[in-house]
Design an enzyme around this catalytic site. Structure first.
Site, PDB file in Angstrom:
ATOM      1  N   ASN A   1       0.830  -1.199   0.000  1.00 32.94           N
ATOM      2  CA  ASN A   1       0.000   0.000   0.000  1.00 32.94           C
ATOM      3  C   ASN A   1       0.867   1.253   0.000  1.00 32.94           C
ATOM      4  O   ASN A   1       2.017   1.238   0.413  1.00 32.94           O
ATOM      5  CB  ASN A   1      -0.882  -0.008   1.250  1.00 32.94           C
ATOM      6  CG  ASN A   1      -0.061   0.321   2.481  1.00 32.94           C
ATOM      7  OD1 ASN A   1       0.192   1.485   2.790  1.00 32.94           O
ATOM      8  ND2 ASN A   1       0.394  -0.707   3.172  1.00 32.94           N
TER       9      ASN A   1
ATOM     10  N   LYS B   1      18.738   3.789 -16.448  1.00 31.45           N
ATOM     11  CA  LYS B   1      19.749   4.660 -15.850  1.00 31.45           C
ATOM     12  C   LYS B   1      19.669   4.630 -14.330  1.00 31.45           C
ATOM     13  O   LYS B   1      18.601   4.335 -13.777  1.00 31.45           O
ATOM     14  CB  LYS B   1      19.517   6.096 -16.310  1.00 31.45           C
ATOM     15  CG  LYS B   1      19.991   6.399 -17.717  1.00 31.45           C
ATOM     16  CD  LYS B   1      19.733   7.870 -17.997  1.00 31.45           C
ATOM     17  CE  LYS B   1      20.581   8.382 -19.130  1.00 31.45           C
ATOM     18  NZ  LYS B   1      20.387   9.838 -19.294  1.00 31.45           N
TER      19      LYS B   1
ATOM     20  N   LYS C   1       0.273   1.216  16.462  1.00 32.77           N
ATOM     21  CA  LYS C   1       0.720   2.461  15.823  1.00 32.77           C
ATOM     22  C   LYS C   1      -0.483   3.292  15.389  1.00 32.77           C
ATOM     23  O   LYS C   1      -1.480   2.735  14.933  1.00 32.77           O
ATOM     24  CB  LYS C   1       1.587   2.137  14.607  1.00 32.77           C
ATOM     25  CG  LYS C   1       2.225   3.356  13.954  1.00 32.77           C
ATOM     26  CD  LYS C   1       3.356   2.950  13.019  1.00 32.77           C
ATOM     27  CE  LYS C   1       2.901   2.783  11.598  1.00 32.77           C
ATOM     28  NZ  LYS C   1       4.011   2.414  10.700  1.00 32.77           N
TER      29      LYS C   1
ATOM     30  N   LYS D   1      -1.666   7.283  13.482  1.00 35.60           N
ATOM     31  CA  LYS D   1      -1.249   8.401  12.644  1.00 35.60           C
ATOM     32  C   LYS D   1      -1.283   9.697  13.432  1.00 35.60           C
ATOM     33  O   LYS D   1      -2.166   9.901  14.287  1.00 35.60           O
ATOM     34  CB  LYS D   1      -2.183   8.516  11.436  1.00 35.60           C
ATOM     35  CG  LYS D   1      -2.145   7.287  10.544  1.00 35.60           C
ATOM     36  CD  LYS D   1      -0.756   7.096   9.963  1.00 35.60           C
ATOM     37  CE  LYS D   1      -0.655   5.815   9.162  1.00 35.60           C
ATOM     38  NZ  LYS D   1       0.697   5.612   8.636  1.00 35.60           N
TER      39      LYS D   1
ATOM     40  N   ASP E   1       3.089   7.986  13.671  1.00 33.35           N
ATOM     41  CA  ASP E   1       3.583   8.091  12.290  1.00 33.35           C
ATOM     42  C   ASP E   1       3.054   9.369  11.653  1.00 33.35           C
ATOM     43  O   ASP E   1       1.845   9.532  11.471  1.00 33.35           O
ATOM     44  CB  ASP E   1       3.096   6.869  11.510  1.00 33.35           C
ATOM     45  CG  ASP E   1       3.634   6.808  10.088  1.00 33.35           C
ATOM     46  OD1 ASP E   1       4.372   7.734   9.684  1.00 33.35           O
ATOM     47  OD2 ASP E   1       3.318   5.832   9.381  1.00 33.35           O
TER      48      ASP E   1
ATOM     49  N   GLU F   1       7.715   8.312  13.830  1.00 37.30           N
ATOM     50  CA  GLU F   1       8.004   7.822  12.473  1.00 37.30           C
ATOM     51  C   GLU F   1       7.826   8.874  11.393  1.00 37.30           C
ATOM     52  O   GLU F   1       6.886   9.653  11.420  1.00 37.30           O
ATOM     53  CB  GLU F   1       7.071   6.632  12.184  1.00 37.30           C
ATOM     54  CG  GLU F   1       7.148   6.105  10.753  1.00 37.30           C
ATOM     55  CD  GLU F   1       6.275   4.874  10.538  1.00 37.30           C
ATOM     56  OE1 GLU F   1       6.012   4.135  11.514  1.00 37.30           O
ATOM     57  OE2 GLU F   1       5.841   4.664   9.388  1.00 37.30           O
TER      58      GLU F   1
ATOM     59  N   GLU G   1      10.404   4.068   4.758  1.00 40.23           N
ATOM     60  CA  GLU G   1       9.446   3.366   3.896  1.00 40.23           C
ATOM     61  C   GLU G   1       9.351   4.001   2.513  1.00 40.23           C
ATOM     62  O   GLU G   1       8.899   3.351   1.578  1.00 40.23           O
ATOM     63  CB  GLU G   1       8.062   3.308   4.547  1.00 40.23           C
ATOM     64  CG  GLU G   1       7.347   4.645   4.598  1.00 40.23           C
ATOM     65  CD  GLU G   1       5.959   4.564   5.224  1.00 40.23           C
ATOM     66  OE1 GLU G   1       5.870   4.257   6.434  1.00 40.23           O
ATOM     67  OE2 GLU G   1       4.972   4.808   4.520  1.00 40.23           O
TER      68      GLU G   1
ATOM     69  N   ASP H   1      11.089  -1.078   2.534  1.00 39.95           N
ATOM     70  CA  ASP H   1      10.107  -2.117   2.186  1.00 39.95           C
ATOM     71  C   ASP H   1      10.476  -2.651   0.804  1.00 39.95           C
ATOM     72  O   ASP H   1      10.349  -1.945  -0.198  1.00 39.95           O
ATOM     73  CB  ASP H   1       8.718  -1.465   2.186  1.00 39.95           C
ATOM     74  CG  ASP H   1       7.617  -2.388   1.706  1.00 39.95           C
ATOM     75  OD1 ASP H   1       7.889  -3.531   1.307  1.00 39.95           O
ATOM     76  OD2 ASP H   1       6.451  -1.936   1.726  1.00 39.95           O
TER      77      ASP H   1
ATOM     78  N   HIS I   1       8.218  -1.652   6.477  1.00 37.85           N
ATOM     79  CA  HIS I   1       6.859  -1.198   6.178  1.00 37.85           C
ATOM     80  C   HIS I   1       6.154  -2.241   5.315  1.00 37.85           C
ATOM     81  O   HIS I   1       6.803  -2.995   4.597  1.00 37.85           O
ATOM     82  CB  HIS I   1       6.978   0.120   5.397  1.00 37.85           C
ATOM     83  CG  HIS I   1       5.737   0.559   4.672  1.00 37.85           C
ATOM     84  ND1 HIS I   1       5.451   0.174   3.384  1.00 37.85           N
ATOM     85  CD2 HIS I   1       4.722   1.370   5.057  1.00 37.85           C
ATOM     86  CE1 HIS I   1       4.312   0.729   3.005  1.00 37.85           C
ATOM     87  NE2 HIS I   1       3.841   1.467   4.007  1.00 37.85           N
TER      88      HIS I   1
ATOM     89  N   GLU J   1       5.886  -5.009  10.080  1.00 38.27           N
ATOM     90  CA  GLU J   1       4.611  -4.313  10.279  1.00 38.27           C
ATOM     91  C   GLU J   1       3.446  -5.257  10.001  1.00 38.27           C
ATOM     92  O   GLU J   1       3.599  -6.271   9.304  1.00 38.27           O
ATOM     93  CB  GLU J   1       4.539  -3.112   9.325  1.00 38.27           C
ATOM     94  CG  GLU J   1       3.279  -2.272   9.480  1.00 38.27           C
ATOM     95  CD  GLU J   1       3.377  -0.911   8.787  1.00 38.27           C
ATOM     96  OE1 GLU J   1       4.258  -0.723   7.926  1.00 38.27           O
ATOM     97  OE2 GLU J   1       2.559  -0.037   9.132  1.00 38.27           O
TER      98      GLU J   1
HETATM   99  O1  LIG Z   1      -0.366   5.230   5.829  1.00 38.37           O
HETATM  100  C1  LIG Z   1       0.537   4.763   5.144  1.00 38.37           C
HETATM  101  O2  LIG Z   1       0.885   5.276   4.048  1.00 38.37           O
HETATM  102  C2  LIG Z   1       1.255   3.560   5.611  1.00 38.37           C
HETATM  103  C3  LIG Z   1       2.373   3.886   6.519  1.00 38.37           C
HETATM  104  O3  LIG Z   1       2.894   4.963   6.590  1.00 38.37           O
HETATM  105  C4  LIG Z   1       2.872   2.836   7.417  1.00 38.37           C
HETATM  106  O4  LIG Z   1       2.335   1.741   7.400  1.00 38.37           O
HETATM  107  O5  LIG Z   1       3.806   3.124   8.149  1.00 38.37           O
HETATM  108 MG   LIG Z   2       4.642   4.944   7.883  1.00 40.42          MG
END
Ligand SMILES: O=C([O-])CC(=O)C(=O)O
Ligand SMILES: [Mg+2]
Length: 387
Positions: free
Chosen positions: A53, A100, A180, A182, A211, A237, A263, A290, A320, A339
């Site tokens: 993702n 390249k 985790k 956001k 994050d 993060e 990531e 990742d 990730h 993760e």
């Molecule tokens: O929300 C996202 O793009 C995923 C992300 O950062 C994570 O899993 O650390």
């Molecule tokens: Mg992240």
């Protein structure tokens, strides 16, 4: 022995969630099958892969450019020296001819997706779990017990702090010890209230990572660092732009706790720049490269070599993406864990059926290949593609 076809389909993995940077309303992923002429147990060996993702499906690049480079190569040139299996490194070199250096945008995602399918096929031909094959090749002992953490805590229409707490409670009930959430998609005051709500819910049963998805400029990053450092977080993060190594380095002075990033670095050269210039601390910080987004395991092995040369242990890597490919790398090559998104991006993420999280760890089942055949909803979608 040869690769007879490479098929790609772009699938929606949309959801109403939002991080500090993007929403996932139009998110897609490429699903790839590498079809071989090898037959095992009466069944043609097909390797599967998909991209993580966060970056979109790569059907254009895969179908218009990379597929033909493999199919047009002399099959003998893609075999290992013993002549009894495909060679992922030689296939990688064939894919990357006439490319390249630098500019690792979307190309690395397309290559990473094919590379996952190639390793799946190779370990199925060898009739071993990928993690066992990787450990054997490196001459190390595999450890099938892998640390996993639960990623979630997204911004979601209508989601209040009690819904956020319930979400986190659900992860604890499923055996996770690190969760985790956001940050950076609301005001700092609101994020602080969200963090305190989660900490009140998880207490000493788990630790919390946050994050910011690369959202902050230096001033905002510092304001958050001062707020966050009063809490015992697992990590802070992706604070600023993934390529802003100076910002990352500056944070080390203001944030004594652990930080995580990587990531959105898609090559071993970018990863090396992070280590060289990003001020990351090998005793406490975490690296999240990742392979599915960054040219695959062939490239990730280069990244691990680079880390070794610069004094970093693979145990500081927790990739990730929440896919079984990185679980295999973790179990085979002693990464710090992986993760997991317990409630998102299905059927691609997660574990084979019956695998349970206990005390924040899973045990890898002994399935040939990456293990997709053990996850019934995923293998059904994969087999729809070619079998
Ligand atoms: O929300 C996202 O793009 C995923 C992300 O950062 C994570 O899993 O650390
Ligand atoms: Mg992240």
């Amino acid at each position: 022995m040869r690769i007879v076809d490479i098929c790609e389909v772009t699938k929606p993995i949309s959801s109403p969630i939002r991080n500090a940077y993007i929403d996932f309303s139009k998110m897609t992923a490429s699903l790839v099958a590498v079809v071989t002429d090898v037959v095992k147990d009466g069944r043609r060996v097909v390797g599967y892969g998909f991209n993580s993702n966060g970056r979109y499906g790569q059907g254009g690049l895969i179908r218009e450019r990379f597929r033909d480079r493999i199919l047009e190569a002399d099959p003998a040139s893609l075999m290992n020296d013993a002549g009894d299996n495909l060679d992922a490194h030689k296939i990688w070199a064939a894919i990357m001819q006439n490319e390249k250096p630098g500019g690792h945008g979307e190309r690395s995602v397309a290559v990473g997706t094919i590379d996952m399918a190639v390793w799946d096929a190779i370990s199925k031909i060898e009739e071993k779990p990928l993690f066992r094959m990787l450990a054997e090749r490196k001459g190390v002992e595999a450890n099938p017990r892998v640390f996993v953490y639960a990623a979630g805590g997204y911004y979601y229409p209508g989601k209040d702090n009690s819904a956020l707490r319930n979400e986190m409670r659900g992860y604890l009930e499923r055996g996770y010890t690190v969760v985790k959430m956001k940050i950076g998609g609301a005001s700092i005051d609101e994020d602080q209230r969200r963090i305190e709500a989660v900490l009140a819910e998880i207490r000493d049963e788990a630790q919390l990572a946050v994050d910011a998805n690369g959202r902050f400029d230096l001033e905002t990053a510092l304001a958050y660092a001062k707020m966050l450092r009063q809490y015992p977080l697992f990590w802070y993060e992706e604070i600023g732009d993934p390529l802003d190594y100076q910002l990352q380095a500056a944070m080390a002075e203001f944030y004594p706790g652990s930080m995580a990033t990587g990531e959105n670095l898609f090559s071993h050269q970018d990863a090396r720049n992070l280590i060289r210039y990003g001020g990351m601390r090998p005793d406490r910080d975490w690296l999240q490269f990742d392979c599915a987004l960054s040219y695959g395991l062939v490239e990730y092995l280069r990244t691990l070599d680079m880390l070794d040369q610069l004094g970093w242990s693979p145990s500081r890597c927790i990739p990730h993406g929440g896919h079984q490919m990185s679980l295999n790398i973790a179990a085979g090559l002693s990464l710090g864990g992986n993760e997991s998104y317990p409630d998102l991006f299905q059927p691609y993420g997660g574990f084979p059926d019956g695998v349970k999280v206990e005390d924040g760890h899973i045990i890898m089942p002994e399935l040939p290949g990456i293990g997709f055949e053990g996850k019934s909803d995923l293998i059904a979608v994969m087999r729809d593609l070619v079998e």
